[in-house]
Design an enzyme around this catalytic site. Structure first.
Site, PDB file in Angstrom:
ATOM      1  N   GLU A  54       6.515  -6.101  -4.028  1.00  0.00           N
ATOM      2  CA  GLU A  54       5.398  -5.675  -3.179  1.00  0.00           C
ATOM      3  C   GLU A  54       5.801  -4.593  -2.177  1.00  0.00           C
ATOM      4  O   GLU A  54       5.051  -3.655  -1.953  1.00  0.00           O
ATOM      5  CB  GLU A  54       4.812  -6.870  -2.417  1.00  0.00           C
ATOM      6  N   ASN A  65      -5.674   0.863  -0.200  1.00  0.00           N
ATOM      7  CA  ASN A  65      -6.195   0.646  -1.550  1.00  0.00           C
ATOM      8  C   ASN A  65      -7.402   1.531  -1.815  1.00  0.00           C
ATOM      9  O   ASN A  65      -8.012   2.048  -0.877  1.00  0.00           O
ATOM     10  CB  ASN A  65      -6.589  -0.829  -1.720  1.00  0.00           C
ATOM     11  N   ASP A  67     -10.308   0.700  -2.599  1.00  0.00           N
ATOM     12  CA  ASP A  67     -11.557   0.157  -2.055  1.00  0.00           C
ATOM     13  C   ASP A  67     -11.634   0.294  -0.531  1.00  0.00           C
ATOM     14  O   ASP A  67     -12.572  -0.212   0.085  1.00  0.00           O
ATOM     15  CB  ASP A  67     -11.745  -1.309  -2.480  1.00  0.00           C
ATOM     16  N   SER A  69      -9.580  -1.006   1.644  1.00  0.00           N
ATOM     17  CA  SER A  69      -8.827  -2.047   2.338  1.00  0.00           C
ATOM     18  C   SER A  69      -7.359  -1.632   2.408  1.00  0.00           C
ATOM     19  O   SER A  69      -6.951  -0.668   1.760  1.00  0.00           O
ATOM     20  CB  SER A  69      -8.972  -3.391   1.610  1.00  0.00           C
ATOM     21  N   ASP A  71      -3.092  -3.041   2.611  1.00  0.00           N
ATOM     22  CA  ASP A  71      -2.125  -4.115   2.389  1.00  0.00           C
ATOM     23  C   ASP A  71      -1.041  -4.006   3.452  1.00  0.00           C
ATOM     24  O   ASP A  71      -0.551  -2.910   3.730  1.00  0.00           O
ATOM     25  CB  ASP A  71      -1.476  -3.991   1.007  1.00  0.00           C
ATOM     26  N   ASN A  78      -3.539  -8.428   1.957  1.00  0.00           N
ATOM     27  CA  ASN A  78      -4.727  -7.569   1.909  1.00  0.00           C
ATOM     28  C   ASN A  78      -5.737  -7.864   3.020  1.00  0.00           C
ATOM     29  O   ASN A  78      -6.059  -9.019   3.302  1.00  0.00           O
ATOM     30  CB  ASN A  78      -5.375  -7.731   0.537  1.00  0.00           C
TER      31      ASN A  78
END
Ligand SMILES: *[C@@H]1O[C@H](CO)[C@@H](O)[C@H](O)[C@H]1NC(C)=O
Length: 148
Positions: A54, A65, A67, A69, A71, A78
C-alpha cells in the site's frame, strides 16, 4: 558559504522525506505492541505485506483516487468510508480526522485498521493485499525481526 547552505538545505529535505518511512522490523514491533498479531486471524506478516504494497512503509503517504477521495498513511485508509477529510463526503466509520492517520505514532491508523479488518471481507477490503499478499507464503516478511 552558499555551498554549505545548500548542503544543509538538501540534507534537511532528505531528513523530512525519510521521516515518513518506517523500518520494517520497527513496524512489526509497533503492530505487535498494539496486539495485531493474530488479530482477526491475520499474522504480522500479513500486516507487513499490506503496509509494503500500500505505501512502501511510508507513514505520510497520501494518494488521490479518481473518485476524488484520498488514501492516507501506511495502510492507505480511504476517506470515503473510514476517515473525515473535511472535503468529500465520508461515512467516517473510524470517527477520525484523516490527518491523524498520518501520525508517526501510528495509534490512530492501527485503531482504524482494526475496524476495517474486523468488518466483512477482513483484509480483502484492501485490493492490493488481495492481489499481492493473499494466499501467498508471507513469513519471510518477519525475517530478522525480533519483537523483544
Ligand atoms: C512519502 O509520502 C509523501 C506524501 O505522499 C511523499 O511526499 C514522500 O516523498 C514519500 N516519502 C518517500 C520516502 O517516498
Amino acid at each position: 558559504m552558499m555551498r554549505a547552505l545548500l548542503i544543509s538545505l538538501v540534507s534537511c529535505l532528505v531528513a523530512i522525506n525519510q521521516a515518513g518511512l518506517i523500518n520494517r522490523c520497527d513496524l512489526a514491533k509497533v503492530l505487535h505492541e498494539e496486539e495485531l498479531d493474530a488479530f482477526e486471524g491475520y499474522s504480522l506478516s500479513d500486516w507487513l505485506c499490506l503496509a509494503f504494497v500500500e505505501s512502501n512503509f511510508n507513514i505520510s503517504k497520501v494518494n488521490e483516487n479518481t473518485d476524488g477521495s484520498f488514501d492516507y498513511g501506511i495502510f492507505q485508509i480511504n476517506s470515503r468510508y473510514w476517515c473525515n477529510d473535511h472535503q468529500s463526503h465520508s461515512e467516517n466509520i473510524c470517527h477520525v480526522d484523516c490527518q491523524e492517520l498520518l501520525s508517526p505514532n501510528l495509534l490512530s491508523t492501527i485503531n482504524c485498521a482494526k475496524k476495517i479488518v474486523s468488518s466483512a471481507g477482513g483484509m480483502r477490503n484492501w485490493a492490493a493485499w488481495r492481489m499481492h499478499c493473499a494466499d501467498r507464503p508471507l513469513s519471510y516478511w518477519m525475517t530478522g525481526c525480533h519483537l523483544g
